[in-house]
Design a protein around this motif. Structure first.
Motif, PDB file in Angstrom:
ATOM      1  N   GLY A  62       0.827  -1.201   0.000  1.00  0.00           N
ATOM      2  CA  GLY A  62       0.000   0.000   0.000  1.00  0.00           C
ATOM      3  C   GLY A  62       0.861   1.250   0.000  1.00  0.00           C
ATOM      4  N   PRO A  63       0.527   2.246  -0.828  1.00  0.00           N
ATOM      5  CA  PRO A  63       1.367   3.458  -0.902  1.00  0.00           C
ATOM      6  C   PRO A  63       1.431   4.230   0.398  1.00  0.00           C
ATOM      7  CG  PRO A  63      -0.697   3.726  -2.134  1.00  0.00           C
ATOM      8  CD  PRO A  63      -0.610   2.291  -1.753  1.00  0.00           C
ATOM      9  N   GLU A  64       0.402   4.094   1.249  1.00  0.00           N
ATOM     10  CA  GLU A  64       0.412   4.830   2.512  1.00  0.00           C
ATOM     11  C   GLU A  64       1.414   4.252   3.509  1.00  0.00           C
ATOM     12  OE1 GLU A  64      -2.158   1.320   2.968  1.00  0.00           O
ATOM     13  OE2 GLU A  64      -1.973   2.889   1.429  1.00  0.00           O
ATOM     14  N   THR A  65       1.931   3.058   3.253  1.00  0.00           N
ATOM     15  CA  THR A  65       2.859   2.426   4.193  1.00  0.00           C
ATOM     16  C   THR A  65       4.315   2.728   3.875  1.00  0.00           C
ATOM     17  OG1 THR A  65       3.099   0.392   2.903  1.00  0.00           O
ATOM     18  CG2 THR A  65       1.219   0.522   4.397  1.00  0.00           C
ATOM     19  N   VAL A  66       4.572   3.467   2.799  1.00  0.00           N
ATOM     20  CA  VAL A  66       5.949   3.638   2.313  1.00  0.00           C
ATOM     21  C   VAL A  66       6.280   5.120   2.186  1.00  0.00           C
ATOM     22  CG1 VAL A  66       7.560   3.095   0.451  1.00  0.00           C
ATOM     23  CG2 VAL A  66       5.755   1.464   1.035  1.00  0.00           C
ATOM     24  N   ARG A  67       7.490   5.476   2.603  1.00  0.00           N
ATOM     25  CA  ARG A  67       8.045   6.808   2.342  1.00  0.00           C
ATOM     26  C   ARG A  67       9.284   6.621   1.477  1.00  0.00           C
ATOM     27  NH1 ARG A  67      10.937  10.731   6.755  1.00  0.00           N
ATOM     28  NH2 ARG A  67      11.676   8.675   7.376  1.00  0.00           N
ATOM     29  N   LEU A  68       9.292   7.251   0.300  1.00  0.00           N
ATOM     30  CA  LEU A  68      10.359   7.051  -0.677  1.00  0.00           C
ATOM     31  C   LEU A  68      11.268   8.268  -0.729  1.00  0.00           C
ATOM     32  CD1 LEU A  68       7.885   5.540  -3.171  1.00  0.00           C
ATOM     33  CD2 LEU A  68       9.916   4.325  -2.449  1.00  0.00           C
ATOM     34  N   LEU A  69      12.571   8.011  -0.586  1.00  0.00           N
ATOM     35  CA  LEU A  69      13.585   9.068  -0.657  1.00  0.00           C
ATOM     36  C   LEU A  69      14.552   8.703  -1.782  1.00  0.00           C
ATOM     37  CD1 LEU A  69      14.267   9.502   3.173  1.00  0.00           C
ATOM     38  CD2 LEU A  69      12.727  10.832   1.727  1.00  0.00           C
ATOM     39  N   PRO A  70      14.258   9.142  -3.011  1.00  0.00           N
ATOM     40  CA  PRO A  70      15.059   8.686  -4.152  1.00  0.00           C
ATOM     41  C   PRO A  70      16.376   9.428  -4.284  1.00  0.00           C
ATOM     42  CG  PRO A  70      13.353  10.173  -4.909  1.00  0.00           C
ATOM     43  CD  PRO A  70      13.124   9.994  -3.435  1.00  0.00           C
ATOM     44  N   ALA A  71      17.325   8.750  -4.902  1.00  0.00           N
ATOM     45  CA  ALA A  71      18.549   9.380  -5.399  1.00  0.00           C
ATOM     46  C   ALA A  71      18.435   9.470  -6.919  1.00  0.00           C
ATOM     47  CB  ALA A  71      19.776   8.568  -4.981  1.00  0.00           C
ATOM     48  N   VAL A  72      19.474   9.967  -7.550  1.00  0.00           N
ATOM     49  CA  VAL A  72      19.461  10.081  -9.010  1.00  0.00           C
ATOM     50  C   VAL A  72      19.484   8.675  -9.609  1.00  0.00           C
ATOM     51  CG1 VAL A  72      20.727  10.925 -11.015  1.00  0.00           C
ATOM     52  CG2 VAL A  72      20.577  12.324  -8.952  1.00  0.00           C
ATOM     53  N   SER A  73      18.611   8.428 -10.583  1.00  0.00           N
ATOM     54  CA  SER A  73      18.534   7.113 -11.201  1.00  0.00           C
ATOM     55  C   SER A  73      19.685   6.910 -12.176  1.00  0.00           C
ATOM     56  CB  SER A  73      17.204   6.949 -11.942  1.00  0.00           C
ATOM     57  OG  SER A  73      17.177   7.795 -13.084  1.00  0.00           O
ATOM     58  N   SER A  74      19.895   5.649 -12.554  1.00  0.00           N
ATOM     59  CA  SER A  74      20.936   5.351 -13.541  1.00  0.00           C
ATOM     60  C   SER A  74      20.597   5.974 -14.887  1.00  0.00           C
ATOM     61  CB  SER A  74      21.103   3.835 -13.686  1.00  0.00           C
ATOM     62  OG  SER A  74      19.880   3.233 -14.045  1.00  0.00           O
ATOM     63  N   LEU A  75      19.302   6.068 -15.212  1.00  0.00           N
ATOM     64  CA  LEU A  75      18.898   6.754 -16.441  1.00  0.00           C
ATOM     65  C   LEU A  75      19.339   8.207 -16.409  1.00  0.00           C
ATOM     66  CD1 LEU A  75      17.176   7.313 -19.010  1.00  0.00           C
ATOM     67  CD2 LEU A  75      15.233   7.625 -17.474  1.00  0.00           C
ATOM     68  N   GLN A  76      19.054   8.909 -15.318  1.00  0.00           N
ATOM     69  CA  GLN A  76      19.453  10.308 -15.206  1.00  0.00           C
ATOM     70  C   GLN A  76      20.968  10.461 -15.244  1.00  0.00           C
ATOM     71  OE1 GLN A  76      16.808  10.561 -11.623  1.00  0.00           O
ATOM     72  NE2 GLN A  76      16.531  12.646 -12.341  1.00  0.00           N
ATOM     73  N   GLN A  77      21.664   9.557 -14.583  1.00  0.00           N
ATOM     74  CA  GLN A  77      23.124   9.613 -14.585  1.00  0.00           C
ATOM     75  C   GLN A  77      23.673   9.475 -16.003  1.00  0.00           C
ATOM     76  OE1 GLN A  77      25.291  10.087 -12.113  1.00  0.00           O
ATOM     77  NE2 GLN A  77      24.417   9.409 -10.179  1.00  0.00           N
ATOM     78  N   ALA A  78      23.163   8.485 -16.732  1.00  0.00           N
ATOM     79  CA  ALA A  78      23.662   8.243 -18.081  1.00  0.00           C
ATOM     80  C   ALA A  78      23.336   9.409 -19.008  1.00  0.00           C
ATOM     81  CB  ALA A  78      23.078   6.945 -18.621  1.00  0.00           C
ATOM     82  N   CYS A  79      22.111   9.913 -18.928  1.00  0.00           N
ATOM     83  CA  CYS A  79      21.722  11.038 -19.789  1.00  0.00           C
ATOM     84  C   CYS A  79      22.510  12.291 -19.447  1.00  0.00           C
ATOM     85  CB  CYS A  79      20.226  11.284 -19.675  1.00  0.00           C
ATOM     86  SG  CYS A  79      19.214  10.012 -20.471  1.00  0.00           S
ATOM     87  N   ALA A  80      22.821  12.471 -18.180  1.00  0.00           N
ATOM     88  CA  ALA A  80      23.635  13.633 -17.800  1.00  0.00           C
ATOM     89  C   ALA A  80      25.026  13.554 -18.400  1.00  0.00           C
ATOM     90  CB  ALA A  80      23.717  13.715 -16.270  1.00  0.00           C
TER      91      ALA A  80
END
Length: 477
Positions: free
Chosen positions: A161-179
């Motif tokens: 359930g989305p209410e049970t999770v808190r997400l703290l993302p870092a930069v994805s590999s896609l973003q890293q590669a495109c950068a």
């Protein structure tokens, strides 16, 4: 108090990123199928073997339990407690339980929290995380990059359930590669082939005139994918392969697909394919002069046009072309089923090679070639929504072929058969009428202009009967 959630199975490839400790996120998959309901034990519980691989979601026993925190760790940063920024270090220090792949957990041995390895099968781990949260424990899940980019974050949100999770993302590999390439990543089509065998999404994406970002593994390495694409005529990409992204020894290779096919690469690469030319593609009304044809075995253009109109192919359909000959009909079906899949079935090895050559000429990546005798080779094919039979109905296997096709088509599925001989037409008609399928019969009689005595005359092509049928909704055959 706990409840069992009736949820679909989970692709174990979802946890491969955490198991490997790679910076490249790994695939999120939905099997689309739920397991069959188990027979309960006398006490009402499911069998123990099922329980061990089932997901249990626990009701909270505290008034306001904290959500499970999923922390994405950035590539290039140290994977230990001392190397984390202060706000992330605080999360680790406050956690009662830390969950993650074994490679990630090695750097957090100094933390006071209890450790829960993230291993396959995933369901028991998710149930344990749900139980710990329900009991008031502060749970921290470690992930690489963005947990929502083919990662564990989406699985937790979907299953618990989305209410049970808190997400703290870092930069994805896609973003890293495109950068690295200054490439706008909102234009990129993202695919993951980590832990997967289905190359259909890659085949479909290859013709869309857009950059592709592909997450690979030790089996689906960049060289394997390059050879696959080249075999299907896809040669319009420049490949950028990033190995060990974010590590001190990160490697970036810029190669043609031909060069990529001849190299060897490690597991867990991030592969960016950037178009350098416009994609080639087949088109409706293919010119026979552009095709490799053996023995003049090709469905003529007027017949192809009429047959395609009777088939009513939609973009996501799976189409069979049985007795494909040169593959002209299959190539034109690719134009219409551009989000689906077309299978050309041909019993002659020489003609099957011609179909492969024609696929290469037009870069028709979504066309598969099946060398085999129908109906024996048909069970291994994906279920079709549309079937064209261009050959094979004049032999003794005609009813077996029709029977298999009619069984595999779903209600509303359509079959079109090309018949040159009257006996073939009559036999096919009788078979389908016995099933009670509505029929259409169309005769295609066309002529082509040819030179004669310094002028032109119209030379008649062989007349062809097209028998079209649609499976009724009530038909169980």
């Amino acid at each position: 108090m706990k409840k069992q959630a009736a949820l679909p199975g989970i692709d174990v490839s979802e946890v491969q990123e955490s198991l490997s400790g790679s910076c490249a996120e790994r695939p999120e998959a939905d099997t689309g199928q739920a397991a069959a309901c188990p027979v309960p034990e006398p006490d009402g519980w499911p069998p123990l073997t099922t329980m061990l691989h089932s997901l249990f979601v626990f009701e909270p026993t505290t008034p306001a339990p904290e959500p499970i925190t999923v922390l994405g760790l950035a590539c290039g940063c140290g994977r230990d407690l001392a190397a984390l920024p202060p706000e992330q270090r605080a999360l680790v220090e406050k956690a009662d339980v830390i969950c993650g792949g074994k490679a990630l957990l090695e750097g957090f041995a100094a933390a006071k929290a209890r450790v829960l390895p993230l291993t396959a099968p995933l369901e028991p781990v998710l149930s344990r995380l749900s139980q710990l949260r329900a009991a008031g424990e502060r749970v921290l899940v470690l992930a690489d990059g963005d947990p929502l980019f083919f990662g564990i974050g989406a699985t937790l949100a979907r299953q618990l359930g989305p209410e049970t999770v808190r997400l703290l993302p870092a930069v994805s590999s896609l973003q890293q590669a495109c950068a690295r390439l200054a490439l706008p990543w909102h234009k990129v089509i993202c695919l993951s082939l980590h832990g997967r065998d289905d190359l259909g999404p890659l085949n479909r994406a290859a013709g869309k005139d857009a950059p592709l970002c592909i997450l690979t593994d030790a089996r689906m390495t960049p060289d394997v994918l390059a050879r696959h694409l080249l075999d299907r005529g896809v040669d319009w990409f420049t490949a950028h392969i990033f190995e060990r992204m974010g590590a001190p020894d990160e490697a970036h290779h810029q190669l043609s697909l031909s060069e990529t096919a001849c190299r060897a690469f490690g597991p867990a690469c991030t592969l960016l394919l950037v178009p350098k030319d416009r994609p080639r593609a087949p088109y409706l009304g293919l010119d026979t002069a552009q095709l490799a044809v053996e023995g003049n075995l090709i469905t003529k253009r007027p017949v192809r046009a009429a047959a395609l109109s009777l088939l009513r192919i939609k973009p996501r359909h799976v189409v069979w072309d049985i007795g494909s000959g040169s593959g002209a009909m299959a190539l034109e079906a690719v134009v219409l089923a551009h989000e689906g899949r077309v299978v050309a079935v041909e019993r002659s090895a020489g003609r099957a090679i011609s179909i492969q050559e024609n696929r290469r000429r037009f870069g028709a990546a979504t066309l598969d070639v099946c060398l085999g005798q129908a109906p024996e080779c048909l069970p291994a094919l994906p279920d079709p929504q549309r079937v064209f039979i261009g050959g094979g109905l004049s032999g003794e296997d005609a009813e077996d072929i029709l029977g298999h096709v009619c069984h595999r088509l779903p209600p509303g599925g359509r079959l079109v058969a090309a018949c040159v001989l009257l006996d073939t037409l009559c036999g096919s008609r009788r078979f389908l009428e016995r099933l009670g399928w509505p029929l259409e019969i169309v005769q295609v009689q066309a002529s082509e202009a040819r030179e004669l005595g310094g002028d032109l005359h119209l030379a008649a092509l062989n007349p062809v009967f097209l028998l079209a049928a649609q499976k009724p909704a009530h038909n169980a055959s």
